[in-house]
Write a protein that holds these residues in place. Structure first.
Motif, PDB file in Angstrom:
ATOM      1  N   ALA A  86       0.837  -1.206   0.000  1.00 11.12           N
ATOM      2  CA  ALA A  86       0.000   0.000   0.000  1.00 11.12           C
ATOM      3  C   ALA A  86       0.870   1.254   0.000  1.00 11.12           C
ATOM      4  CB  ALA A  86      -0.917  -0.003   1.220  1.00 11.12           C
ATOM      5  N   ALA A  87       1.982   1.203   0.767  1.00  4.78           N
ATOM      6  CA  ALA A  87       2.895   2.352   0.807  1.00  4.78           C
ATOM      7  C   ALA A  87       3.483   2.617  -0.575  1.00  4.78           C
ATOM      8  CB  ALA A  87       4.009   2.093   1.818  1.00  4.78           C
ATOM      9  N   GLU A  88       3.840   1.562  -1.286  1.00  7.52           N
ATOM     10  CA  GLU A  88       4.406   1.733  -2.633  1.00  7.52           C
ATOM     11  C   GLU A  88       3.367   2.328  -3.589  1.00  7.52           C
ATOM     12  OE1 GLU A  88       5.699  -2.217  -3.481  1.00  7.52           O
ATOM     13  OE2 GLU A  88       7.650  -1.943  -2.507  1.00  7.52           O
ATOM     14  N   VAL A  89       2.105   1.908  -3.444  1.00 10.54           N
ATOM     15  CA  VAL A  89       1.043   2.458  -4.287  1.00 10.54           C
ATOM     16  C   VAL A  89       0.868   3.947  -3.998  1.00 10.54           C
ATOM     17  CG1 VAL A  89      -1.416   2.404  -4.847  1.00 10.54           C
ATOM     18  CG2 VAL A  89      -0.156   0.251  -4.520  1.00 10.54           C
ATOM     19  N   TYR A  90       0.830   4.287  -2.710  1.00 13.05           N
ATOM     20  CA  TYR A  90       0.662   5.700  -2.334  1.00 13.05           C
ATOM     21  C   TYR A  90       1.854   6.538  -2.803  1.00 13.05           C
ATOM     22  CZ  TYR A  90      -3.407   4.651   0.580  1.00 13.05           C
ATOM     23  OH  TYR A  90      -4.646   4.278   1.022  1.00 13.05           O
ATOM     24  N   THR A  91       3.047   5.939  -2.773  1.00 14.45           N
ATOM     25  CA  THR A  91       4.228   6.662  -3.267  1.00 14.45           C
ATOM     26  C   THR A  91       4.078   6.958  -4.755  1.00 14.45           C
ATOM     27  OG1 THR A  91       5.647   5.584  -1.620  1.00 14.45           O
ATOM     28  CG2 THR A  91       6.738   6.559  -3.537  1.00 14.45           C
ATOM     29  N   ALA A  92       3.626   5.951  -5.500  1.00 14.33           N
ATOM     30  CA  ALA A  92       3.439   6.141  -6.938  1.00 14.33           C
ATOM     31  C   ALA A  92       2.378   7.193  -7.219  1.00 14.33           C
ATOM     32  CB  ALA A  92       3.072   4.819  -7.600  1.00 14.33           C
ATOM     33  N   ARG A  93       1.388   7.275  -6.320  1.00 15.06           N
ATOM     34  CA  ARG A  93       0.328   8.271  -6.477  1.00 15.06           C
ATOM     35  C   ARG A  93       0.707   9.620  -5.873  1.00 15.06           C
ATOM     36  NH1 ARG A  93      -5.498   5.454  -5.006  1.00 15.06           N
ATOM     37  NH2 ARG A  93      -5.841   4.426  -7.019  1.00 15.06           N
ATOM     38  N   LYS A  94       1.902   9.690  -5.315  1.00 17.25           N
ATOM     39  CA  LYS A  94       2.413  10.885  -4.649  1.00 17.25           C
ATOM     40  C   LYS A  94       1.560  11.309  -3.455  1.00 17.25           C
ATOM     41  CE  LYS A  94       4.661  12.599  -8.821  1.00 17.25           C
ATOM     42  NZ  LYS A  94       5.928  11.977  -8.443  1.00 17.25           N
ATOM     43  N   GLN A  95       0.956  10.309  -2.796  1.00 18.41           N
ATOM     44  CA  GLN A  95       0.210  10.544  -1.554  1.00 18.41           C
ATOM     45  C   GLN A  95       1.150  10.198  -0.393  1.00 18.41           C
ATOM     46  OE1 GLN A  95      -3.297   8.184  -3.447  1.00 18.41           O
ATOM     47  NE2 GLN A  95      -4.221   9.333  -1.744  1.00 18.41           N
ATOM     48  N   PHE A  96       2.094  11.131  -0.121  1.00 18.49           N
ATOM     49  CA  PHE A  96       3.217  10.798   0.758  1.00 18.49           C
ATOM     50  C   PHE A  96       2.823  10.661   2.230  1.00 18.49           C
ATOM     51  CE2 PHE A  96       5.118  13.124  -2.897  1.00 18.49           C
ATOM     52  CZ  PHE A  96       5.783  12.032  -3.446  1.00 18.49           C
ATOM     53  N   GLY A  97       1.784  11.380   2.641  1.00 15.09           N
ATOM     54  CA  GLY A  97       1.335  11.240   4.028  1.00 15.09           C
ATOM     55  C   GLY A  97       0.813   9.828   4.287  1.00 15.09           C
ATOM     56  N   GLU A  98      -0.026   9.336   3.382  1.00 13.02           N
ATOM     57  CA  GLU A  98      -0.551   7.977   3.516  1.00 13.02           C
ATOM     58  C   GLU A  98       0.566   6.944   3.404  1.00 13.02           C
ATOM     59  OE1 GLU A  98      -1.726  10.326   1.696  1.00 13.02           O
ATOM     60  OE2 GLU A  98      -3.906  10.519   1.976  1.00 13.02           O
ATOM     61  N   CYS A  99       1.516   7.243   2.510  1.00 10.97           N
ATOM     62  CA  CYS A  99       2.666   6.342   2.328  1.00 10.97           C
ATOM     63  C   CYS A  99       3.433   6.196   3.635  1.00 10.97           C
ATOM     64  CB  CYS A  99       3.578   6.918   1.241  1.00 10.97           C
ATOM     65  SG  CYS A  99       5.261   6.308   1.293  1.00 10.97           S
ATOM     66  N   ALA A 100       3.709   7.314   4.306  1.00  7.37           N
ATOM     67  CA  ALA A 100       4.460   7.279   5.564  1.00  7.37           C
ATOM     68  C   ALA A 100       3.729   6.463   6.626  1.00  7.37           C
ATOM     69  CB  ALA A 100       4.712   8.709   6.056  1.00  7.37           C
ATOM     70  N   GLY A 101       2.395   6.625   6.691  1.00  7.15           N
ATOM     71  CA  GLY A 101       1.602   5.891   7.678  1.00  7.15           C
ATOM     72  C   GLY A 101       1.663   4.378   7.457  1.00  7.15           C
ATOM     73  N   GLU A 102       1.616   3.950   6.200  1.00  3.83           N
ATOM     74  CA  GLU A 102       1.679   2.509   5.893  1.00  3.83           C
ATOM     75  C   GLU A 102       3.035   1.914   6.279  1.00  3.83           C
ATOM     76  OE1 GLU A 102      -0.776   0.643   4.930  1.00  3.83           O
ATOM     77  OE2 GLU A 102      -2.245   2.198   4.485  1.00  3.83           O
ATOM     78  N   TYR A 103       4.107   2.653   5.970  1.00  6.37           N
ATOM     79  CA  TYR A 103       5.441   2.162   6.332  1.00  6.37           C
ATOM     80  C   TYR A 103       5.594   2.085   7.854  1.00  6.37           C
ATOM     81  CZ  TYR A 103       7.564   2.170   1.660  1.00  6.37           C
ATOM     82  OH  TYR A 103       7.890   1.884   0.355  1.00  6.37           O
TER      83      TYR A 103
END
Length: 959
Positions: free
Chosen positions: A849-866
């Motif tokens: 999910a973090a990788e998907v959010y990174t690709a979508r440039k949704q960095f806040g969500e990405c950080a939360g998943e990691y």
């Protein structure tokens, strides 16, 4: 074995007490017509009063006397009476203290070629006691001794017997038979094994010796009835002398001989398991406990494990009184594998070491007969019949030999007609074969009705005998089994098929047994085991439901069902099953071990260790618990990141525990493949991979027939990326055993790692064909498609796995990963959410999910998943760097800096740390620190693809 002289006292119908008499004297008096069968008799010094007609030692002679076989001679009766001395009757059972330890059984057998078996010293016969003055008005009639003229009484009694009408004689005969059979179950009726109760009154040394001699004599006769009698004697010794470990082992042997005639339900399983557990608790490495362990495994159908225990114990050079029993067990296991040639010498050795025990001699005759050596079989069985004329099984076999081996029809008929009409229980397959031969004889004689009658009897005992079926039909009978009490025999036949690896035939027998008796949970459980071996996992679990419903207290069924469910990743239902078992037996070691195994498969190593330690405290002789403890500690060792002193100490302790428990398991049973494999892998982890490889190679030399050791060696090579060596082993295994699913899977993984993708796919599909209900092979094929960028095919494979087993882990994760690689971010994100719902404690779905959010440039969500992924399991430096990137791009520079510090603690040489660190410092405006970090990145990765870009950054920063 020399026997203690048994003496008796007799109480007449008028209350007179006479004796002591030897057994021979009693038999003579019965033959002379002195006793009618209605007298009471008791052993000296502490026996219980019982009717003489109920005492097995005298029943046959009494029967002869009542039928008028013997001649009555009053003068002999008078002489016998005149030679006796009248004494006080025995008191009721005393609670004498145990004065000096337990008698040893060391004479039964030892490691010498020709041991002397007769080791018991002769116990003194109680002397005649002086007659005290008695009170004629005493209220206790049993203690009154009337000194009448014994000879006159004998004459009078004999005259009374002569006057009895023929019908009265018949009634007396029936009464005698009733009282005799009252000592055991009715013919054909199943029994429950008699489990020892809590110790009560302590037996004296003399009492133990007397009971033990009687039990040994009964065992040596080798009939159902004698083993049944021996069971009662041995149970009373265990209850009165609970520390006598040799007697406990003898009781285990008796349990094994009675097992085919038992219900084999939860109560009987508990009796065997309880005695084994208690015996091994006294001394976990004692060979006596190993005898019990082997028998427990045999009765539960675990023949391979039983063979390992027997062989390991035979390898010991320790003097051992029950060595003949082990030789007999070894022979029986070989016979079950139809290896008659090698079974015979073991039976011979057993008979040599315990020459009075007829069991190995009778079995030797059976083995010779199977080999077609009728002369040797006849010679051996003749000895059995000479020593015990009531050995019904030997007589039946002799009849079969006389007919099929020597074509002596009259002799065969005499053996079979008399033995098959005699009461007593024998091996049903042999009895069925006897009826088959007798039917053939009647056919030759032209007595068709008799032939049909006995053929039907034989067919009802063994409905799988195709020759009998054809004979019954040819004689005009029906091939439908009329006798519905055949579930025990069907289970017995199923066990034979299981030994031979014919699981299809075995499950059919077990199912038939359950249909005959729907209350027999053991039959249903055995059917489940056979079905599981046939890879019919759904049906296996369903049959375990039937077993539990039939016998709600059959704990083994609960544990096995939870095991099967957890192997299919159905952790929720497995937990429920074990919870139900816990309500029945909250401290049962099997249930606790089942809970430990469940936690292990759920990847909860600490939970697994906690449950396993509780199981071990309840039974410290269970090898499976030690193996599980070792494995769980091994996994825990590899997962601990030694970042501080506490974690370093924790890692060291778990590593020590892994090797300690592995060592303990091989000490208990050095031939257990799982224990040895685990020890080898633990050794490789602790001392280097080469030590584990050397150990496994040694095991392969010692146990060349055990494929598991070769698979384990290949797995060790594979784990060290030595794929060509592992591949070579897997290929050899597939040549020897082409239906070995593990070998095909391992071969496919090696071929994939070596870039042989087409071959790898064929190997995975070969494994899938062997077990269409298991998704593992298809899962591996899906991963191969993913790694070769065949994303659509990969997704299809993972969906096939889901259709087979919706609980299979990480399928949604790999569907999401395939979709992500194909650029389908929406499908990838939905798949990651589905994986989280199924396996919320698995970090991979959060990383996806973090990788998907990174690709979508949704960095806040990405950080939360990691962040969530890092809480679930220890991570390497890479994930901390990725998390730092998300935090940096979401504006949380301080948190990003902390993530990079954690990454450096784990792997300070990981170059990506310093590139990201440079970017953080650059945003913070610390140009000098940023340039320094960039320089370090280029130093660690001089050939980095973005080298020119980083150099430009350094130049812009003015450094």
């Amino acid at each position: 074995m020399s026997r203690i002289q048994v003496t008796w006292v007799v109480k007449t119908g008028r209350g007179q007490v006479k004796g002591p008499y030897s057994t021979e004297a009693i038999l003579k008096m019965i033959g002379e017509g002195v006793f009618s069968g209605q007298e009471m008799i008791s052993k000296l010094p502490d026996g219980q009063w019982t009717l003489i007609s109920k005492e097995p030692s005298f029943y046959d002679k009494l029967l002869e006397a009542l039928e008028g076989v013997v001649d009555v001679d009053p003068r002999k009766a008078q002489k016998m009476e005149a030679e006796t001395v009248i004494i006080r009757p025995p008191r009721q059972q005393r609670n004498d203290p145990l004065n000096s330890g337990n008698p040893s059984l060391s004479g039964i057998g030892n490691s010498q070629p020709k041991p002397k078996v007769d080791v018991y010293e002769q116990a003194p016969v109680a002397p005649a006691m002086p007659l005290p003055q008695t009170n004629p008005n005493s209220a206790h009639e049993d203690s009154v001794i009337e000194l009448s003229n014994v000879s006159e009484h004998a004459k009078k009694l004999m005259m009374e017997n002569i006057k009895i009408p023929l019908i009265a004689l018949a009634l007396i005969l029936l009464v005698g038979v009733y009282f005799f059979l009252d000592d055991g179950p009715a013919d054909g009726e199943k029994i429950h094994l008699l489990a020892p109760k809590k110790p009560t009154a302590t037996l004296s040394d003399a009492q133990v010796k007397e009971k033990l001699n009687e039990a040994l004599f009964a065992m040596e006769q080798d009939t159902f009835e004698s083993y049944y009698a021996a069971q009662n004697k041995l149970v009373s010794i265990v209850e009165g002398s609970p520390l006598n470990i040799e007697v406990r082992a003898l009781l285990c042997v008796v349990y094994k001989e009675l097992w085919p005639y038992a219900y084999q339900d939860a109560q009987d399983i508990k009796a065997v398991a309880g005695l084994t557990q208690a015996t091994r608790a006294l001394n976990v490495v004692s060979p006596f406990g190993q005898v019990c362990e082997a028998i427990k495994l045999l009765t539960s159908g675990r023949f391979k494990e039983a063979k390992g225990v027997v062989e390991a114990t035979l390898e010991s050079n320790e003097p051992f009184s029950l060595l003949p029993v082990l030789y007999s067990l070894k022979a029986e296991l070989l016979e079950g594998e139809k290896d008659f040639m090698n079974a015979a010498p073991y039976y011979e050795k057993s008979a040599q070491l315990w020459d009075k025990w007829l069991h190995p001699v009778s079995a030797l005759g059976r083995v010779y007969m199977q080999q077609g050596d009728y002369a040797s079989a006849s010679a051996v069985l003749s000895k059995v019949i000479k020593k015990n004329p009531k050995h019904r099984e030997a007589k039946i076999q002799m009849g079969i030999i006389e007919y099929r081996g020597f074509k002596k029809i009259d002799a065969a008929y005499e053996y079979l007609h008399t033995s098959l009409e005699t009461k007593g229980r024998v091996n049903k397959l042999i009895e069925s074969e006897g009826y088959a031969v007798l039917a053939e004889i009647y056919v030759l004689r032209g007595e068709k009705p008799k032939a049909l009658s006995v053929a039907e009897k034989g067919f009802s005992l063994n409905p799988n005998n195709s020759e009998l079926r054809q004979l019954v039909i040819r004689l005009g009978g029906s091939d439908k089994v009329k006798d519905k009490g055949q579930n025990t025999e069907l289970i017995y036949v199923g066990d034979q098929y299981m030994r031979q690896g014919d699981y299809l035939a075995a499950q059919a027998e077990y199912k038939a047994a359950f249909e005959v008796d729907p209350k027999n949970g053991t039959a249903a459980m055995k059917a489940a085991k056979a079905l599981w071996q046939l890879n019919q996992s759904f049906e296996a679990i369903e049959w375990l439901n039937k077993a539990i419903k039939a016998e709600p207290k059959l704990l083994s069924a609960y544990v096995l069902q939870a095991d099967y469910m957890s192997q299919r990743f159905d952790f929720l239902n497995a937990t429920q099953v074990l919870t139900n078992a816990t309500r029945i037996a909250p401290t049962n070691y099997e249930v606790l071990r089942g809970l430990a195994l469940l936690e292990y498969r759920k990847n909860n190593m600490q939970g697994a260790i906690n449950y396993a330690i509780r199981a071990m405290k309840n039974y410290d002789g269970d090898i499976e618990t030690y193996i599980l403890l070792s494995k769980a500690n091994g996994v825990l060792t590899r997962s601990i990141m030694p970042l501080n002193k506490k974690e370093i100490e924790r890692k060291e302790n778990s590593a020590k525990d892994a090797i300690r428990y592995a060592t303990k398991s091989v000490e208990i049973d050095a031939t257990n493949p799982e224990a040895q494999i685990n020890y080898a892998k633990t050794l490789a982890q602790a001392n280097g991979v080469d030590s584990g490889i050397a150990y496994l190679n040694e095991l392969i030399k010692r146990f060349s027939y055990t494929i598991e050791y070769r698979i384990a060696l290949a797995e060790v090579y594979k784990s060290e990326d030595r794929y060509s060596q592992a591949k070579e082993i897997y290929e050899k295994i597939n040549e020897i055993e082409p239906r070995n699913k593990k070998a095909w899977l391992g071969l496919g993984e090696c071929e994939k790692a070596m870039g042989l993708n087409d071959k790898a796919l064929r190997s995975f599909l070969s494994a899938a064909a062997l077990d269409p209900t298991d998704g593992e092979a298809l899962f591996q094929a899906g991963k191969l498609y993913l790694e070769t960028s065949r994303f659509e095919e990969a997704i299809n494979q993972f969906k096939r796995v889901q259709r087979l087993n919706p609980n299979y882990p990480r399928t949604w994760y790999y569907i999401g990963k395939s979709a992500f690689s194909a650029g389908d971010f929406a499908t990838a994100l939905e798949a990651s959410k589905s994986e989280k719902r199924l396996n919320p404690n698995v970090a991979d779905s959060y990383i996806l999910a973090a990788e998907v959010y990174t690709a979508r440039k949704q960095f806040g969500e990405c950080a939360g998943e990691y962040s969530q992924a890092m809480k679930l399991r220890p991570q390497g430096a890479e994930i901390y760097v990725k998390a730092a990137t998300c935090y940096r791009q979401s504006g949380s520079l301080d948190v990003a800096e902390d993530m990079l510090a954690l990454a450096a603690d784990r792997e300070s040489g990981y170059a990506e740390i310093y590139r990201e660190q440079g970017a953080v410092y650059e945003l913070k405006g610390d140009a000098r620190s940023a340039a320094k970090s960039y320089y370090k990145y280029l130093g660690l990765s001089p050939n980095a693809l973005d080298r020119a870009e980083i150099e430009n950054k350094i130049s812009r920063l003015g450094n």
